[in-house]
Design a protein around this motif. Structure first.
Motif, PDB file in Angstrom:
ATOM      1  N   LYS A 109       3.461  -4.411   7.558  1.00 23.59           N
ATOM      2  CA  LYS A 109       3.733  -3.201   8.340  1.00 23.59           C
ATOM      3  C   LYS A 109       5.142  -2.679   8.055  1.00 23.59           C
ATOM      4  CE  LYS A 109       0.553  -4.069  12.175  1.00 23.59           C
ATOM      5  NZ  LYS A 109      -0.275  -2.883  11.851  1.00 23.59           N
ATOM      6  N   LYS A 110       6.068  -3.597   7.869  1.00 22.22           N
ATOM      7  CA  LYS A 110       7.440  -3.188   7.548  1.00 22.22           C
ATOM      8  C   LYS A 110       7.479  -2.479   6.202  1.00 22.22           C
ATOM      9  CE  LYS A 110      10.221  -6.244   5.914  1.00 22.22           C
ATOM     10  NZ  LYS A 110      11.110  -7.426   5.753  1.00 22.22           N
ATOM     11  N   PHE A 111       6.767  -3.014   5.219  1.00 19.12           N
ATOM     12  CA  PHE A 111       6.758  -2.392   3.898  1.00 19.12           C
ATOM     13  C   PHE A 111       6.014  -1.053   3.926  1.00 19.12           C
ATOM     14  CE2 PHE A 111       7.040  -7.012   2.595  1.00 19.12           C
ATOM     15  CZ  PHE A 111       8.394  -6.950   2.316  1.00 19.12           C
ATOM     16  N   GLU A 112       5.028  -0.940   4.815  1.00 22.80           N
ATOM     17  CA  GLU A 112       4.325   0.333   4.969  1.00 22.80           C
ATOM     18  C   GLU A 112       5.296   1.413   5.444  1.00 22.80           C
ATOM     19  OE1 GLU A 112       0.505   2.247   7.379  1.00 22.80           O
ATOM     20  OE2 GLU A 112       1.494   0.434   8.125  1.00 22.80           O
ATOM     21  N   ARG A 113       6.100   1.103   6.454  1.00 24.83           N
ATOM     22  CA  ARG A 113       7.068   2.075   6.976  1.00 24.83           C
ATOM     23  C   ARG A 113       8.072   2.470   5.905  1.00 24.83           C
ATOM     24  NH1 ARG A 113       6.832  -1.483  11.460  1.00 24.83           N
ATOM     25  NH2 ARG A 113       8.785  -2.472  10.793  1.00 24.83           N
ATOM     26  N   GLN A 114       8.528   1.503   5.134  1.00 23.76           N
ATOM     27  CA  GLN A 114       9.507   1.794   4.089  1.00 23.76           C
ATOM     28  C   GLN A 114       8.891   2.656   2.984  1.00 23.76           C
ATOM     29  OE1 GLN A 114      10.923  -2.062   2.873  1.00 23.76           O
ATOM     30  NE2 GLN A 114      12.094  -2.388   4.754  1.00 23.76           N
ATOM     31  N   PHE A 115       7.622   2.405   2.677  1.00 23.37           N
ATOM     32  CA  PHE A 115       6.958   3.197   1.641  1.00 23.37           C
ATOM     33  C   PHE A 115       6.767   4.640   2.118  1.00 23.37           C
ATOM     34  CE2 PHE A 115       3.466   4.898  -0.833  1.00 23.37           C
ATOM     35  CZ  PHE A 115       3.778   4.470  -2.114  1.00 23.37           C
ATOM     36  N   ILE A 116       6.359   4.811   3.369  1.00 25.47           N
ATOM     37  CA  ILE A 116       6.176   6.157   3.921  1.00 25.47           C
ATOM     38  C   ILE A 116       7.501   6.917   3.913  1.00 25.47           C
ATOM     39  CG2 ILE A 116       5.641   7.446   6.030  1.00 25.47           C
ATOM     40  CD1 ILE A 116       3.548   5.303   6.658  1.00 25.47           C
ATOM     41  N   PHE A 117       8.586   6.222   4.241  1.00 26.81           N
ATOM     42  CA  PHE A 117       9.905   6.853   4.221  1.00 26.81           C
ATOM     43  C   PHE A 117      10.230   7.382   2.818  1.00 26.81           C
ATOM     44  CE2 PHE A 117      14.449   6.363   3.244  1.00 26.81           C
ATOM     45  CZ  PHE A 117      14.989   7.275   4.143  1.00 26.81           C
ATOM     46  N   ASN A 153       8.417  -1.778  -5.338  1.00 29.59           N
ATOM     47  CA  ASN A 153       8.572  -2.992  -4.541  1.00 29.59           C
ATOM     48  C   ASN A 153       7.757  -2.917  -3.251  1.00 29.59           C
ATOM     49  OD1 ASN A 153       9.644  -5.469  -3.628  1.00 29.59           O
ATOM     50  ND2 ASN A 153      11.319  -4.427  -2.577  1.00 29.59           N
ATOM     51  N   ASN A 154       7.953  -1.833  -2.496  1.00 26.91           N
ATOM     52  CA  ASN A 154       7.241  -1.685  -1.224  1.00 26.91           C
ATOM     53  C   ASN A 154       5.755  -1.408  -1.438  1.00 26.91           C
ATOM     54  OD1 ASN A 154       9.460  -1.955   0.719  1.00 26.91           O
ATOM     55  ND2 ASN A 154      10.239  -0.075  -0.182  1.00 26.91           N
ATOM     56  N   GLY A 155       5.429  -0.664  -2.505  1.00 32.17           N
ATOM     57  CA  GLY A 155       4.032  -0.332  -2.772  1.00 32.17           C
ATOM     58  C   GLY A 155       3.197  -1.556  -3.089  1.00 32.17           C
ATOM     59  N   ILE A 156       3.722  -2.430  -3.945  1.00 27.46           N
ATOM     60  CA  ILE A 156       2.984  -3.648  -4.303  1.00 27.46           C
ATOM     61  C   ILE A 156       2.806  -4.542  -3.074  1.00 27.46           C
ATOM     62  CG2 ILE A 156       3.126  -5.803  -5.614  1.00 27.46           C
ATOM     63  CD1 ILE A 156       4.366  -4.245  -7.898  1.00 27.46           C
ATOM     64  N   LYS A 157       3.851  -4.630  -2.273  1.00 25.30           N
ATOM     65  CA  LYS A 157       3.780  -5.504  -1.099  1.00 25.30           C
ATOM     66  C   LYS A 157       2.857  -4.939  -0.023  1.00 25.30           C
ATOM     67  CE  LYS A 157       8.374  -7.368  -1.993  1.00 25.30           C
ATOM     68  NZ  LYS A 157       9.814  -7.316  -1.671  1.00 25.30           N
ATOM     69  N   TYR A 158       2.852  -3.598   0.123  1.00 27.37           N
ATOM     70  CA  TYR A 158       1.996  -3.004   1.156  1.00 27.37           C
ATOM     71  C   TYR A 158       0.545  -2.891   0.692  1.00 27.37           C
ATOM     72  CZ  TYR A 158      -0.312   0.515   3.980  1.00 27.37           C
ATOM     73  OH  TYR A 158      -1.228   1.184   4.740  1.00 27.37           O
ATOM     74  N   PHE A 159       0.323  -2.261  -0.455  1.00 22.82           N
ATOM     75  CA  PHE A 159      -1.049  -1.994  -0.896  1.00 22.82           C
ATOM     76  C   PHE A 159      -1.758  -3.248  -1.408  1.00 22.82           C
ATOM     77  CE2 PHE A 159       0.912   2.256  -1.362  1.00 22.82           C
ATOM     78  CZ  PHE A 159       0.026   2.997  -0.585  1.00 22.82           C
ATOM     79  N   HIS A 160      -1.002  -4.161  -2.016  1.00 26.21           N
ATOM     80  CA  HIS A 160      -1.635  -5.321  -2.651  1.00 26.21           C
ATOM     81  C   HIS A 160      -1.279  -6.653  -1.989  1.00 26.21           C
ATOM     82  CE1 HIS A 160      -3.122  -2.861  -6.006  1.00 26.21           C
ATOM     83  NE2 HIS A 160      -1.968  -2.217  -5.922  1.00 26.21           N
ATOM     84  N   ARG A 161      -0.425  -6.605  -0.958  1.00 26.43           N
ATOM     85  CA  ARG A 161      -0.017  -7.814  -0.231  1.00 26.43           C
ATOM     86  C   ARG A 161       0.526  -8.877  -1.193  1.00 26.43           C
ATOM     87  NH1 ARG A 161      -3.027  -7.562   5.014  1.00 26.43           N
ATOM     88  NH2 ARG A 161      -2.164  -9.622   5.410  1.00 26.43           N
ATOM     89  N   PHE A 162       1.205  -8.412  -2.206  1.00 28.94           N
ATOM     90  CA  PHE A 162       1.690  -9.302  -3.256  1.00 28.94           C
ATOM     91  C   PHE A 162       3.214  -9.233  -3.268  1.00 28.94           C
ATOM     92  CE2 PHE A 162       2.547 -10.738  -7.563  1.00 28.94           C
ATOM     93  CZ  PHE A 162       1.574 -11.700  -7.782  1.00 28.94           C
ATOM     94  N   PHE A 163       3.855 -10.349  -2.984  1.00 32.74           N
ATOM     95  CA  PHE A 163       5.313 -10.372  -2.896  1.00 32.74           C
ATOM     96  C   PHE A 163       5.906 -10.758  -4.245  1.00 32.74           C
ATOM     97  CE2 PHE A 163       9.513 -11.946  -2.143  1.00 32.74           C
ATOM     98  CZ  PHE A 163      10.001 -11.204  -1.079  1.00 32.74           C
ATOM     99  N   ILE A 164       6.728  -9.870  -4.796  1.00 33.99           N
ATOM    100  CA  ILE A 164       7.461 -10.146  -6.025  1.00 33.99           C
ATOM    101  C   ILE A 164       8.943  -9.991  -5.723  1.00 33.99           C
ATOM    102  CG2 ILE A 164       7.867  -9.473  -8.422  1.00 33.99           C
ATOM    103  CD1 ILE A 164       5.140  -8.276  -8.539  1.00 33.99           C
TER     104      ILE A 164
END
Length: 293
Positions: free
Chosen positions: A222-230, A248-259
């Motif tokens: 959810k945090k990465f979603e807010r950052q991506f929308i921003f 960074n935020n897109g991969i973590k939000y859309f794919h739940r993949f942390f790099i």
């Protein structure tokens, strides 16, 4: 490299006006020799100039050409039409001109097979053209998907209705990892329309260090979603730093993949061939589809 044959005194075969057009077209092809793997010799298209000479004494408009000659003749001589677009002898809407240029490049690739391009490739090209028209995607997308298949067939000397074996596909992808999307599309076509059971194994020489990534939990997502929308609401174009944050935020939000953000310097980005609004981010052997910047 296919070398151009010299012009065999076209003035003896053609009227002066058509002869000059043929010479200009030949020179257009000659200038590109050395820049492309396959360059069609001008004499392959002499019949087009002869037909125009007999019927009109000049090269007519695009509308007259497509209404006079059958589709097969027009397709075979598409490189001439591509030349006419680039030299402003054909003026049409932007989409039509893009289609002509793309189809000209594709037909020119067939020179690799002489006068008998593999029938399965011609069949697949018709399929791609219809799909492009239905999806209203960029005309260049057909060439992007089709060109690696030309390379595959040329590399293994496949002819007529021959199809690549699983072993040939595997070996080809080892040296041409960047072509996997095109090969996946082609194998899917063969499996669907010709009852094959081919697969594409992604080849990679690099094994991801598992310490560099982990699965993103719901709370963090959810945090990465807010950052991506921003980022999506910012004025374009984004800065390089913002683009890194976008990935960074897109991969973590859309794919739940942390790099680890430090590892993002090792990613490769290319357009998505199927959806114009997406791009493909490749990290090691993993592909992530994300909205474009």
């Amino acid at each position: 490299m296919t070398k151009l044959n010299p012009i065999n005194e076209p003035e003896e075969l053609l009227s002066y006006k058509i002869s000059q057009s043929y010479v200009d077209f030949s020179e257009f092809l000659r200038r590109r020799t050395g820049k492309r793997k396959f360059v069609a010799p001008a004499h392959r298209f002499l019949k087009f100039f002869e037909e125009c000479d007999v019927q009109w004494g000049k090269i007519p408009s695009y509308e007259i050409i497509i209404h006079t000659f059958d589709d097969q003749f027009v397709q075979r001589n598409m490189p001439v039409l591509g030349w006419m677009v680039k030299t402003h002898q054909i003026r049409d809407d932007d989409m039509t001109e893009q289609i002509l240029i793309s189809q000209a490049a594709i037909q020119e690739m067939f020179v690799a097979f002489g006068d008998n391009p593999p029938s399965i490739l011609q069949e697949y090209l018709l399929f791609l053209n219809k799909r492009q028209e239905q999806r209203k995607s960029k005309p260049s997308s057909v060439r992007t998907v089709f060109q690696p298949i030309i390379g595959l067939y040329y590399h293994y000397g496949l002819k007529d209705n021959q199809t690549p074996s699983q072993a040939q596909i595997d070996r080809y992808l080892v040296k041409n990892k960047g072509h996997i999307t095109a090969i996946v599309s082609f194998t899917h076509y063969l499996n669907t329309h010709h009852q094959f059971s081919l697969i594409c194994k992604r080849a990679t020489k690099r094994i991801l260090d598992k310490s560099t990534y982990r699965v993103v939990g719901d709370k963090d997502r959810k945090k990465f979603e807010r950052q991506f929308i921003f980022l999506a609401m910012l004025e374009k174009p984004l800065s390089d730093k913002q683009k890194i944050q976008w990935i960074n935020n897109g991969i973590k939000y859309f794919h739940r993949f942390f790099i680890d953000v430090k590892a993002l310097s090792d990613v490769h980005i290319r357009p998505c061939e199927y959806y114009e609004g997406l791009m493909i981010v490749q990290y090691g052997d993993k592909l992530f589809a994300l909205p474009k910047f």
